[in-house]
Write a protein that holds these residues in place. Structure first.
Motif, mmCIF file in Angstrom:
data_model
loop_
_atom_site.group_PDB
_atom_site.id
_atom_site.type_symbol
_atom_site.label_atom_id
_atom_site.label_comp_id
_atom_site.label_asym_id
_atom_site.label_seq_id
_atom_site.Cartn_x
_atom_site.Cartn_y
_atom_site.Cartn_z
ATOM 1 N N GLU A 6 41.397 41.124 37.991
ATOM 2 C CA GLU A 6 41.995 40.198 37.489
ATOM 3 C C GLU A 6 41.306 39.575 36.192
ATOM 4 O OE1 GLU A 6 45.153 39.345 38.027
ATOM 5 O OE2 GLU A 6 45.164 41.095 39.226
ATOM 6 N N GLN A 7 39.866 39.306 36.534
ATOM 7 C CA GLN A 7 39.258 38.937 35.330
ATOM 8 C C GLN A 7 39.037 39.808 34.019
ATOM 9 O OE1 GLN A 7 39.397 36.998 38.280
ATOM 10 N NE2 GLN A 7 37.584 37.924 39.037
ATOM 11 N N ASP A 8 38.999 41.315 34.476
ATOM 12 C CA ASP A 8 39.054 42.176 33.677
ATOM 13 C C ASP A 8 40.406 41.914 32.846
ATOM 14 O OD1 ASP A 8 36.915 43.288 34.094
ATOM 15 O OD2 ASP A 8 37.595 44.993 35.633
ATOM 16 N N ALA A 9 41.546 41.732 33.476
ATOM 17 C CA ALA A 9 43.071 41.529 32.602
ATOM 18 C C ALA A 9 42.979 40.191 31.870
ATOM 19 C CB ALA A 9 43.979 41.562 33.807
ATOM 20 N N GLY A 10 41.955 39.154 32.071
ATOM 21 C CA GLY A 10 41.932 38.257 31.266
ATOM 22 C C GLY A 10 41.921 36.816 31.762
ATOM 23 N N ARG A 11 41.897 36.870 33.321
ATOM 24 C CA ARG A 11 41.704 35.572 33.948
ATOM 25 C C ARG A 11 40.262 35.251 33.840
ATOM 26 N NH1 ARG A 11 43.004 35.378 40.260
ATOM 27 N NH2 ARG A 11 41.049 36.562 40.377
ATOM 28 N N SER A 12 39.915 33.911 33.367
ATOM 29 C CA SER A 12 38.581 33.423 33.152
ATOM 30 C C SER A 12 37.678 33.567 34.294
ATOM 31 C CB SER A 12 38.452 32.020 32.751
ATOM 32 O OG SER A 12 38.767 31.098 33.773
ATOM 33 N N LEU A 13 36.368 33.922 33.897
ATOM 34 C CA LEU A 13 35.269 34.243 35.247
ATOM 35 C C LEU A 13 35.383 32.525 36.046
ATOM 36 C CD1 LEU A 13 32.258 35.629 33.376
ATOM 37 C CD2 LEU A 13 34.633 36.633 34.253
ATOM 38 N N GLN A 14 35.504 31.435 35.313
ATOM 39 C CA GLN A 14 35.428 30.307 36.081
ATOM 40 C C GLN A 14 36.610 30.088 36.952
ATOM 41 O OE1 GLN A 14 33.139 27.544 35.635
ATOM 42 N NE2 GLN A 14 34.006 27.105 37.580
ATOM 43 N N GLU A 15 37.765 30.642 36.550
ATOM 44 C CA GLU A 15 39.095 30.497 37.384
ATOM 45 C C GLU A 15 38.926 31.348 38.678
ATOM 46 O OE1 GLU A 15 43.997 30.927 37.287
ATOM 47 O OE2 GLU A 15 42.693 31.145 35.404
ATOM 48 N N GLY A 16 38.467 32.676 38.228
ATOM 49 C CA GLY A 16 38.421 33.606 39.557
ATOM 50 C C GLY A 16 37.374 33.279 40.516
ATOM 51 N N THR A 17 36.447 32.706 40.020
ATOM 52 C CA THR A 17 35.231 32.318 40.841
ATOM 53 C C THR A 17 35.744 31.150 41.636
ATOM 54 O OG1 THR A 17 33.662 33.115 39.247
ATOM 55 C CG2 THR A 17 32.778 31.282 41.061
ATOM 56 N N ASP A 18 36.455 30.206 41.095
ATOM 57 C CA ASP A 18 36.566 28.695 41.728
ATOM 58 C C ASP A 18 37.753 29.148 42.855
ATOM 59 O OD1 ASP A 18 34.964 27.215 40.446
ATOM 60 O OD2 ASP A 18 36.343 26.336 38.959
ATOM 61 N N LEU A 19 38.560 30.012 42.606
ATOM 62 C CA LEU A 19 39.679 30.377 43.496
ATOM 63 C C LEU A 19 38.930 30.959 44.738
ATOM 64 C CD1 LEU A 19 42.847 31.254 43.578
ATOM 65 C CD2 LEU A 19 42.209 33.284 43.134
ATOM 66 N N LEU A 20 37.972 31.922 44.609
ATOM 67 C CA LEU A 20 37.359 32.626 45.739
ATOM 68 C C LEU A 20 36.508 31.434 46.483
ATOM 69 C CD1 LEU A 20 36.074 36.042 45.265
ATOM 70 C CD2 LEU A 20 38.152 35.285 46.462
ATOM 71 N N VAL A 21 35.955 30.615 45.733
ATOM 72 C CA VAL A 21 34.873 29.470 46.566
ATOM 73 C C VAL A 21 35.969 28.593 47.208
ATOM 74 C CG1 VAL A 21 33.556 27.610 46.060
ATOM 75 C CG2 VAL A 21 33.128 29.548 44.873
ATOM 76 N N ALA A 22 36.994 28.583 46.719
ATOM 77 C CA ALA A 22 38.084 27.707 47.505
ATOM 78 C C ALA A 22 38.435 28.364 48.730
ATOM 79 C CB ALA A 22 39.538 27.237 46.771
ATOM 80 N N GLN A 23 38.652 29.679 48.731
ATOM 81 C CA GLN A 23 39.000 30.190 49.812
ATOM 82 C C GLN A 23 37.917 30.699 51.062
ATOM 83 O OE1 GLN A 23 41.107 33.497 47.282
ATOM 84 N NE2 GLN A 23 42.337 33.837 49.344
ATOM 85 N N TYR A 24 36.732 30.828 50.235
ATOM 86 C CA TYR A 24 35.601 31.219 51.365
ATOM 87 C C TYR A 24 34.364 30.234 51.001
ATOM 88 C CZ TYR A 24 38.599 35.470 51.379
ATOM 89 O OH TYR A 24 39.463 36.382 51.787
ATOM 90 N N PRO A 25 34.458 28.952 51.227
ATOM 91 C CA PRO A 25 33.389 28.105 50.782
ATOM 92 C C PRO A 25 32.095 28.618 51.721
ATOM 93 C CG PRO A 25 34.876 26.931 52.327
ATOM 94 C CD PRO A 25 35.590 28.352 51.879
ATOM 95 N N GLU A 26 32.144 29.124 52.618
ATOM 96 C CA GLU A 26 30.977 29.586 53.181
ATOM 97 C C GLU A 26 30.112 30.574 52.620
ATOM 98 O OE1 GLU A 26 34.284 32.255 55.110
ATOM 99 O OE2 GLU A 26 33.942 30.132 54.285
#
Length: 201
Positions: free
Chosen positions: A47-67
């Motif tokens: 998804e980042q390869d397809a143009g989503r920003s690294l920040q957005e992709g990272t924040d999305l996962l951190v929200a899902q898996y904060p641990e």
């Protein structure tokens, strides 16, 4: 008559592997594999390869898996540590194809626009291409037919005069559906044999 060669980059010309980084972050091999299979997955990275920003992709996962925040953030903050050596056997084939003067040579790559400058800085042979079409800049990626068509249109390439080389069989099938002759890359030695069989090399 083939007059154009189109290379994928990762795992064909460049050794890129998240394990290089995550081996330094995990002491347990299975935990590392589980993390990359279930959290920082290939689909997520694409998804980042397809143009989503690294920040957005990272924040999305951190929200899902904060641990797992520290290890998630490491994926892009320490991304350069995933880059390995050039795949020298394939680079030598590329050099021979380019030196022959018979072909235009392009790259069609799924790669984030934010991380690609690091690769350009590290690998001189990326400057040998007649053109590079990169998914992150175009906001589309393989195996979308539109992404292949973009390269064909941009560089005035006829599908039946091109040869595509990629390690991902999904991408090979997509190219072949568009009438582009393709080689599924498994090793430099097998590629050399295939190219000689086609009288390209």
């Amino acid at each position: 008559m083939i007059n154009t060669i189109i290379f994928d980059l990762g795992a064909v010309l460049i050794d890129w592997n998240p394990h290089y980084l995550y081996h330094t972050l995990f002491t347990d091999e299975q935990e590392m594999k589980d993390f990359l299979a279930n959290i920082c997955t290939s689909d997520w990275n694409e998804e980042q390869d397809a143009g989503r920003s690294l920040q957005e992709g990272t924040d999305l996962l951190v929200a899902q898996y904060p641990e797992h925040e520290a290890n998630i953030r490491a994926f892009y903050s320490r991304w350069v540590e995933m880059l390995g050596e050039p795949l020298h056997g394939t680079v030598e084939i590329f050099r021979q194809l380019k030196a022959s003067g018979r072909y235009k040579v392009y790259a069609l790559t799924n790669w984030s626009a934010e991380t690609f400058p690091f690769a350009l800085e590290r690998y001189d042979f990326l400057n040998w291409f007649d053109g590079i079409v990169m998914s992150g800049a175009e906001k589309m990626r393989k195996p979308s037919p539109a992404f292949y068509q973009l390269l064909l249109d941009r560089y005035d390439v006829k599908a039946n005069e091109a040869l595509f080389i990629d390690d991902n069989y999904r991408n090979i099938l997509a190219a072949e559906k568009m009438g582009i002759k393709s080689i599924h890359f498994t090793s430099a030695e097998a590629l050399e044999t295939a190219l000689k069989g086609l009288e390209v090399l």
